[in-house]
Design a protein around this motif. Structure first.
Motif, PDB file in Angstrom:
ATOM      1  N   LEU A  48       5.985   5.639  -9.612  1.00  0.00           N
ATOM      2  CA  LEU A  48       4.735   4.785  -9.734  1.00  0.00           C
ATOM      3  C   LEU A  48       4.128   4.792 -11.200  1.00  0.00           C
ATOM      4  CD1 LEU A  48       2.921   4.984  -6.198  1.00  0.00           C
ATOM      5  CD2 LEU A  48       4.451   2.868  -7.124  1.00  0.00           C
ATOM      6  N   LEU A  49       3.922   6.169 -11.697  1.00  0.00           N
ATOM      7  CA  LEU A  49       3.412   6.343 -12.710  1.00  0.00           C
ATOM      8  C   LEU A  49       4.001   5.686 -13.827  1.00  0.00           C
ATOM      9  CD1 LEU A  49       1.738   9.696 -12.202  1.00  0.00           C
ATOM     10  CD2 LEU A  49       0.529   7.826 -12.712  1.00  0.00           C
ATOM     11  N   VAL A  50       5.307   6.321 -14.050  1.00  0.00           N
ATOM     12  CA  VAL A  50       6.055   5.864 -15.135  1.00  0.00           C
ATOM     13  C   VAL A  50       6.304   4.368 -15.117  1.00  0.00           C
ATOM     14  CG1 VAL A  50       6.948   8.174 -15.617  1.00  0.00           C
ATOM     15  CG2 VAL A  50       8.495   6.629 -14.081  1.00  0.00           C
ATOM     16  N   SER A  51       6.780   3.840 -14.090  1.00  0.00           N
ATOM     17  CA  SER A  51       7.175   2.386 -14.011  1.00  0.00           C
ATOM     18  C   SER A  51       5.905   1.679 -14.199  1.00  0.00           C
ATOM     19  CB  SER A  51       7.748   2.160 -12.639  1.00  0.00           C
ATOM     20  OG  SER A  51       6.917   2.276 -11.800  1.00  0.00           O
ATOM     21  N   GLY A  52       4.644   2.031 -14.049  1.00  0.00           N
ATOM     22  CA  GLY A  52       3.709   1.098 -14.330  1.00  0.00           C
ATOM     23  C   GLY A  52       3.216   0.442 -13.042  1.00  0.00           C
ATOM     24  N   ARG A  53       3.924   0.745 -11.916  1.00  0.00           N
ATOM     25  CA  ARG A  53       3.637   0.156 -10.512  1.00  0.00           C
ATOM     26  C   ARG A  53       2.379   0.412  -9.997  1.00  0.00           C
ATOM     27  NH1 ARG A  53       5.985  -1.429  -6.145  1.00  0.00           N
ATOM     28  NH2 ARG A  53       6.725   0.738  -5.709  1.00  0.00           N
ATOM     29  N   GLU A 102       0.798  -1.279   0.015  1.00  0.00           N
ATOM     30  CA  GLU A 102       0.111   0.146   0.035  1.00  0.00           C
ATOM     31  C   GLU A 102       0.701   1.200  -0.059  1.00  0.00           C
ATOM     32  OE1 GLU A 102      -3.822   0.738   2.563  1.00  0.00           O
ATOM     33  OE2 GLU A 102      -1.995   1.265   3.585  1.00  0.00           O
ATOM     34  N   VAL A 103       0.432   2.151  -0.713  1.00  0.00           N
ATOM     35  CA  VAL A 103       1.174   3.582  -0.785  1.00  0.00           C
ATOM     36  C   VAL A 103       0.194   4.664  -0.458  1.00  0.00           C
ATOM     37  CG1 VAL A 103       2.965   2.715  -2.328  1.00  0.00           C
ATOM     38  CG2 VAL A 103       0.825   3.905  -3.379  1.00  0.00           C
ATOM     39  N   SER A 104       0.903   5.812  -0.001  1.00  0.00           N
ATOM     40  CA  SER A 104      -0.115   6.824   0.298  1.00  0.00           C
ATOM     41  C   SER A 104      -0.128   7.832  -0.549  1.00  0.00           C
ATOM     42  CB  SER A 104       0.355   7.504   1.713  1.00  0.00           C
ATOM     43  OG  SER A 104       1.715   7.969   1.655  1.00  0.00           O
ATOM     44  N   GLU A 105       0.776   7.836  -1.333  1.00  0.00           N
ATOM     45  CA  GLU A 105       0.897   9.083  -2.640  1.00  0.00           C
ATOM     46  C   GLU A 105       1.026   8.055  -3.873  1.00  0.00           C
ATOM     47  OE1 GLU A 105       2.888  12.931  -1.834  1.00  0.00           O
ATOM     48  OE2 GLU A 105       2.586  12.515   0.012  1.00  0.00           O
ATOM     49  N   LEU A 106       0.484   8.855  -4.911  1.00  0.00           N
ATOM     50  CA  LEU A 106       0.823   8.456  -6.085  1.00  0.00           C
ATOM     51  C   LEU A 106       2.090   9.383  -6.547  1.00  0.00           C
ATOM     52  CD1 LEU A 106      -0.090   6.841  -8.464  1.00  0.00           C
ATOM     53  CD2 LEU A 106      -1.504   8.778  -9.248  1.00  0.00           C
ATOM     54  N   THR A 107       3.009   8.526  -7.051  1.00  0.00           N
ATOM     55  CA  THR A 107       4.521   9.187  -7.481  1.00  0.00           C
ATOM     56  C   THR A 107       4.633   9.369  -8.820  1.00  0.00           C
ATOM     57  OG1 THR A 107       5.620   7.420  -7.002  1.00  0.00           O
ATOM     58  CG2 THR A 107       5.318   8.862  -5.303  1.00  0.00           C
ATOM     59  N   HIS A 108       5.670  10.040  -9.160  1.00  0.00           N
ATOM     60  CA  HIS A 108       5.992   9.819 -10.546  1.00  0.00           C
ATOM     61  C   HIS A 108       6.475   8.609 -11.052  1.00  0.00           C
ATOM     62  CE1 HIS A 108       8.400  11.033 -14.033  1.00  0.00           C
ATOM     63  NE2 HIS A 108       9.473  10.687 -13.359  1.00  0.00           N
ATOM     64  N   ARG A 140      -0.332  -0.162 -11.121  1.00  0.00           N
ATOM     65  CA  ARG A 140      -1.333  -1.047 -11.318  1.00  0.00           C
ATOM     66  C   ARG A 140      -1.024  -1.921  -9.960  1.00  0.00           C
ATOM     67  NH1 ARG A 140      -2.942  -0.850 -16.576  1.00  0.00           N
ATOM     68  NH2 ARG A 140      -1.466   0.289 -17.932  1.00  0.00           N
ATOM     69  N   GLU A 141       0.038  -2.112  -9.571  1.00  0.00           N
ATOM     70  CA  GLU A 141       0.033  -3.336  -8.559  1.00  0.00           C
ATOM     71  C   GLU A 141      -0.027  -2.904  -7.183  1.00  0.00           C
ATOM     72  OE1 GLU A 141       4.394  -4.426  -9.310  1.00  0.00           O
ATOM     73  OE2 GLU A 141       3.662  -4.434 -11.348  1.00  0.00           O
ATOM     74  N   VAL A 142       0.480  -1.690  -6.732  1.00  0.00           N
ATOM     75  CA  VAL A 142       0.134  -1.127  -5.323  1.00  0.00           C
ATOM     76  C   VAL A 142      -1.085  -0.492  -5.238  1.00  0.00           C
ATOM     77  CG1 VAL A 142       2.564  -0.364  -5.482  1.00  0.00           C
ATOM     78  CG2 VAL A 142       0.722   1.340  -6.111  1.00  0.00           C
ATOM     79  N   LYS A 143      -1.620  -0.479  -3.985  1.00  0.00           N
ATOM     80  CA  LYS A 143      -2.848   0.157  -3.506  1.00  0.00           C
ATOM     81  C   LYS A 143      -2.645   1.249  -2.963  1.00  0.00           C
ATOM     82  CE  LYS A 143      -6.625  -1.057  -0.765  1.00  0.00           C
ATOM     83  NZ  LYS A 143      -7.122  -0.052  -0.659  1.00  0.00           N
ATOM     84  N   LEU A 144      -3.477   2.349  -3.470  1.00  0.00           N
ATOM     85  CA  LEU A 144      -3.323   3.443  -2.860  1.00  0.00           C
ATOM     86  C   LEU A 144      -4.240   3.678  -1.854  1.00  0.00           C
ATOM     87  CD1 LEU A 144      -3.423   6.144  -5.736  1.00  0.00           C
ATOM     88  CD2 LEU A 144      -1.870   5.979  -4.247  1.00  0.00           C
ATOM     89  N   ARG A 145      -3.701   4.123  -0.469  1.00  0.00           N
ATOM     90  CA  ARG A 145      -4.255   3.946   0.751  1.00  0.00           C
ATOM     91  C   ARG A 145      -5.636   5.043   0.586  1.00  0.00           C
ATOM     92  NH1 ARG A 145      -4.243   6.580   5.537  1.00  0.00           N
ATOM     93  NH2 ARG A 145      -2.347   7.636   5.035  1.00  0.00           N
ATOM     94  N   ARG A 146      -6.835   4.420   1.191  1.00  0.00           N
ATOM     95  CA  ARG A 146      -7.906   5.264   0.909  1.00  0.00           C
ATOM     96  C   ARG A 146      -7.692   6.296   2.067  1.00  0.00           C
ATOM     97  NH1 ARG A 146     -12.317   2.723  -1.923  1.00  0.00           N
ATOM     98  NH2 ARG A 146     -13.712   4.248  -0.963  1.00  0.00           N
TER      99      ARG A 146
END
Lengths: 511, 545
Positions: free
Chosen positions: A223-228, A215-221, A230-236
């Motif tokens: 995560l976006l460019v690596s395509g990861r 789980e990650v708390s922030e969507l980062t650059h 899709r795998e992680v879960k953004l904390r609600r």
């Protein structure tokens, strides 16, 4: 709330606690869970609180006292109580001088005294007289004790292995506990034990399946460019929770009302003009046919200036015509009948009425049609208090055209108020030194449920128009700007029109 | 606006009929008199140009016409009183004129005496400009032996008991000791002789414009009044006397005229003949926006207490009552016709005056500046242009010149600012308990002295901003200033300068076409501390045009 959504909204730690609790048969203490899940207790507690809020677990709190060895107690648990060590030494050497026995037992100083006191209290040894010397000898009881551990020693040993809840200590060791507490070898600590238990809802949730995903708390650059992403879960997020406020830069409340008028008046065909803050008495008063001894020109009404010392007058012909209007009248008027003084006309004054600006404009624009307005500051000789300002805004305008009437004046006043969203207006006679006929208008304010005077108007007197060479009627109107602004802004103290307290400004909604 | 207090009951008595309070105030409002009632007491606000409405009698007289109780010109019988006033040559250089009249058959009640004192006081402050242009004395005629002499005395040459006192004072002592003497002494400044009104036996009536004598005082037992108005303006003296005497006539008292003998000239006062005015019906209709027939206008004029001497075609000859001192021009009559017609009956009309409206360029530019700066998160403040040398110069470690007020109300406001920066720093000082950082701006006028300008000074529109706390550095504030200049399309260069309000090496000037536009930089620590601030401040200020 849907249970799936609840599960989905759980953080990784919350999920771990839930799963660990399941493995521990649905019920366990916080510390046990922490140990098992390999996360620290504080994290378990935070997760537990969230899970409790969702109704997935219940938390119970038990207060208990715990017996724990002190540092001294811990030492004795390792090396034996001093009286025991003395007894052992005594058993091997027989009656002997105290110092000798202590040396054998490797006891020193204060410990010797403690050992002696307890040997006597437990009845293990006694002093004997031998060849003029006092020696220590074993008693019968002491002899029996050599091969047998006393209750306090048993307890000491057990507590050395781990701390015990007081209520777990068997009844036969209770007295020993008291003794050890008295000897400051054992301390009693108050402890809150928190225990978690899965609720029915918690079990249902586990039955539905609780999966651990990264789980990650922030969507980062990255995560976006690596395509990861899709795998992680953004904390609600708890989107309902209040956060720290931010404040926009804003236009000042009073300026917002000025802007409102500045929008409306050009829509009605009025052209904006500006005034001079420093004005001559000629334009501020004389040209408006205000007699030089008029009360409004007295020292207690307007602010005169010592710098600049003098102003320049317009063309001598114009000054002469204005003077004539004052002294003996023009265009069929009787005039004021006094001696006009040109030195008074030259004196500088802080503009006390924006009419000075509109009349200046008229003098240089004698041909119809003319429709101008002016919103500017004017000054009065006033002490500032909740009802008075020494400088404030005036909004006024004029219309010049052939065949304008008093009824047309009323029409303009009504139109201005309709545009301001205040359509209920009523008229009555008024008095202004330079208009005739004059009118005052009361406007109905729904927010105050009151009729309030906010407009003054009239047709410029011929004694004003004639010297300027104006041959057509001129309608002049003025808005009691401060009053209008105060009502619009919902303020009671006129000084708040210039309030600059940042917290006050932030808290005010834009109008 | 001058205001008077009248009794509702008394007003009804004067009207000769009872009229509901609500209806009464509504009618008063439609005549142009603002009324506020509390119990029997009515507080009335009267227009500056209508001193004839400063008494309940005057208000009743107008109401009578408006309500149709008594219309047309009020007629006054005026017979000659056997009283003469002889004017001495010596008054000419100090207070040259006197008008006097006699009222007989008076029946005074405390109420009427109080109202007489009120109208006297109100005329003194308004029409008589605090007794300078004229001052009124009212006496019990039976305590006086005519002829009355209007003369002068040396300040210490005579003594008498002034009103409200129980011992004799000389005029000079009155100026020092009597409350009225102290209040009005400034009028007599520079006079070597003081005006004196004295009867044939040497009994002092008064020392105008200060005080009457106790011995001639009016009481509720007084049967005849002697009234005088002395002054530097004969018109004002006559107007005041007319208003006073015609007011008393409304009570049913008799008026008598007095012969005033100046050296080489004789007049009889009061002069209560109506004044003739021409009114064109066409002009009235064109001004108001009505289509009334001359007869219809004549009828309305009657309700406004005019007499109609003649109607010839379009032209009406109106007779105005003598107390109407405000009529200077036909437009004054036209307003009365509009009032008589009823402002509440005038339907608003909207003419087509075709013009294209627009805001002035400087205000358009100012609005854009506000948009840019609020967009950058700055809060607009609005401060006074009135300031003082300490704030405007000393605390800024600056010198300079600014417009100065000759008659300041307080030490706080003695100058007009010539910069916005001291105002912004004052705002930060007022906000020093509020959280940081703070970002404020002002777009407003300053005044610079300019000998070439017509008024010796000019307004200049400026924009200024300040940051205190985090972000209060040169780089940031310069970026903000440049963003503003860029958005406003003001081409500029940046040059280092030194300025005593700013930190050396952290101050720059914006220049456009070789002309300085303004300044940007970090404020000098002495200035920061002077404004009782404890954090760095960065600001800019420049001319918008």
């Amino acid at each position: 709330m849907d249970l799936h959504a609840v599960i989905d909204g759980l953080s990784v730690h919350e999920k771990k606690v839930l799963l660990t609790l399941q493995r521990l048969d649905g019920r366990a203490g916080v510390s046990d869970i922490a140990q098992r899940a390999r996360i620290d207790q504080a994290t378990v507690m935070r997760a537990a609180l969230a899970l409790t809020q969702h109704g997935l677990v219940e938390m119970r709190e038990e207060k208990s006292s715990r017996a724990v060895l002190t540092r001294e107690g811990l030492g004795y648990a390792r090396e034996g109580l001093p009286e025991r060590r003395m007894l052992v030494a005594l058993a091997s050497c027989g009656p002997e001088l105290v110092d000798e026995v202590a040396a054998r037992a490797a006891l020193k100083g204060e410990q010797v005294q403690i050992a002696l006191a307890w040997l006597r209290r437990k009845g293990w040894a006694e002093f004997l007289k031998r060849e003029d010397k006092t020696v220590l000898g074993i008693t019968e009881q002491g002899g029996a004790a050599i091969s047998q551990k006393f209750a306090d020693e048993v307890l000491l040993e057990r507590l050395a292995a781990r701390g015990h809840r007081v209520d777990e200590i068997p009844a036969d060791l209770r007295e020993a506990l008291n003794t050890l507490v008295e000897r400051k070898l054992v301390g009693i600590e108050e402890e809150a034990r928190r225990e978690l238990e899965l609720t029915e809802l918690g079990n249902q949730a586990l039955a539905l399946g609780v999966e651990l995903v990264e789980e990650v708390s922030e969507l980062t650059h990255e995560l976006l460019v690596s395509g990861r992403w899709r795998e992680v879960k953004l904390r609600r997020y708890d989107v309902v929770a209040p956060g720290a406020p931010v404040h926009p830069g804003k236009v000042h409340p009073q300026q917002q009302i000025i802007d409102e008028l500045r929008e409306i008046l050009p829509e009605m065909g009025f052209v904006e003009i500006k005034s001079n803050l420093v004005e001559s008495e000629f334009w501020n008063f004389d040209a408006l046919f205000q007699a030089q001894d008029h009360p409004a020109r007295e020292i207690h009404d307007s602010l005169s200036l010592s710098r600049p010392e003098r102003t320049k007058l317009p063309s001598p012909a114009l000054v002469k015509r204005v003077a004539a209007a004052h002294e003996r009248g023009v265009a069929g008027s009787t005039g004021w009948g006094y001696k006009f003084n040109i030195k008074v006309s030259q004196k500088p004054v802080l503009c006390s009425q924006t009419t000075a600006a509109t009349v200046r404009y008229l003098a240089s624009h004698p041909d119809p049609p003319v429709k101008v307005f002016c919103i500017d500051r004017v000054y009065r000789h006033e002490k500032i208090d909740y009802k008075h300002l020494a400088e404030f805004y005036q909004a006024e305008g004029i219309v010049m055209d052939p065949r304008l009437t008093l009824r047309d004046m009323l029409g303009y006043l009504k139109q201005i108020m309709v545009k301001l969203g205040l359509p209920k207006i009523r008229f009555r006679p008024g008095y202004f030194p330079y208009t005739e006929p004059s009118v005052e208008a009361d406007v109905y304010f729904p927010e105050k449920r009151e009729w309030l005077e906010v407009l003054g108007a009239g047709m410029f007197r011929p004694e004003l128009l004639h010297p300027l060479g104006i041959r057509y009627p001129v309608l002049a109107w003025g808005i009691g700007f401060s009053r209008l602004a105060m009502i619009r802004l919902g303020i009671e103290d006129i000084r708040d029109l210039f309030n600059n307290d940042l917290e006050w400004l932030r808290a005010r909604r834009m109008v | 606006m001058p205001s008077i207090t009248v009794s509702y009951r008394d007003l009804c008595k004067l009207l000769g009929r009872r009229i509901g309070l609500k209806k009464l105030t509504r009618h008063l409002l439609m005549i142009g008199i603002d009324a506020e009632a509390s119990g029997d007491e009515l507080k009335l606000e009267v227009a500056h140009n209508r001193p004839d409405l400063l008494s309940p009698e005057g208000v009743a007289r107008v109401l009578k016409g408006f309500l149709g109780v008594e219309i047309g010109l009020p007629r006054y019988k005026l017979s000659a009183a056997r009283v003469t006033v002889e004017v001495d040559r010596s008054v000419k250089s100090i207070r040259p004129f006197i008008a006097a009249g006699v009222v007989t058959d008076v029946k005074l009640t405390d109420e009427i005496v109080a109202s007489l004192m009120q109208v006297q006081e109100k005329l003194h402050t308004s029409l008589c400009r605090n007794r300078r242009r004229g001052s009124i004395g009212v006496y019990d005629l039976d305590t006086i032996k005519p002829p009355v002499r209007y003369t002068t005395t040396l300040p210490d040459d005579i003594s008498f008991v002034p009103l409200e006192f129980d011992r004799e004072l000389t005029p000079a002592q009155i100026l020092r000791e009597h409350p009225k003497g102290i209040e009005y002494a400034s009028i007599m400044q520079g006079w070597s002789r003081y005006p004196l009104l004295i009867d044939s036996r040497g009994v002092v009536l008064s020392v105008p414009p200060i005080i009457n004598s106790e011995s001639t005082r009016v009481t509720s037992k007084t049967k005849q009044l002697f009234i005088d108005v002395t002054g530097e303006d004969e018109r004002v003296a006559n107007q005041s006397l007319t208003i006073l005497t015609t007011g008393l006539a409304e009570r049913g008292f008799e008026l008598r005229s007095v012969a005033v003998r100046y050296p080489g000239r004789r007049v009889r006062t009061p002069d209560l003949r109506p004044r003739r005015h021409r009114l064109s019906a066409r002009n009235a209709n064109e001004f108001i926006g009505l289509a009334l027939k001359p007869r219809g206008i004549a009828k309305i004029a009657g309700r406004m207490r005019y007499g109609v001497a003649d109607i010839r075609g379009d032209i009406l000859t109106l007779l105005a009552p003598p107390y109407r001192s405000d009529l200077m021009h036909e437009v004054d009559l036209i307003e009365d016709i509009a009032i008589g017609y009823g402002y509440d009956r005038l339907e608003p009309t909207l003419p087509k005056v075709v013009t294209t409206g627009e805001r002035t360029p400087i205000e358009r530019l100012s609005e854009r500046a506000r948009r840019v700066l609020t967009g950058l998160g700055f809060m607009e403040v609005m401060t006074y242009t009135l300031t003082n040398p300490r704030t405007n110069f000393e605390l800024m470690r600056a010198r300079g010149e600014a417009a100065e007020i000759a008659n300041p109300v307080s030490e706080e406001y003695t100058l007009i600012r010539n910069s916005l920066l001291p105002c912004l720093l004052s705002v930060l000082r007022a906000n020093r308990r509020n959280p940081l950082p703070q970002r404020v701006f002002e777009v407003g006028d300053i005044v610079v002295l300019d000998e070439g300008a017509e008024t010796g000074a000019r307004n200049v529109r400026r924009a200024a901003a300040a940051v205190i706390g985090e972000g209060a550095g040169f780089t940031h504030i310069k970026a903000v200033a440049e963003a503003l200049l860029r958005e406003l399309g003001i081409a500029h260069e940046v040059r280092p300068i030194e300025h005593s309000s700013f930190l050396e090496g952290r101050t720059a000037e914006f220049v456009s076409d070789g002309k300085s536009l303004g300044i940007v930089g970090e404020i000098h620590p002495e200035v920061i501390l002077g404004f009782e601030l404890e954090h760095p401040v960065a600001t800019f200020e420049f001319d918008l045009g």
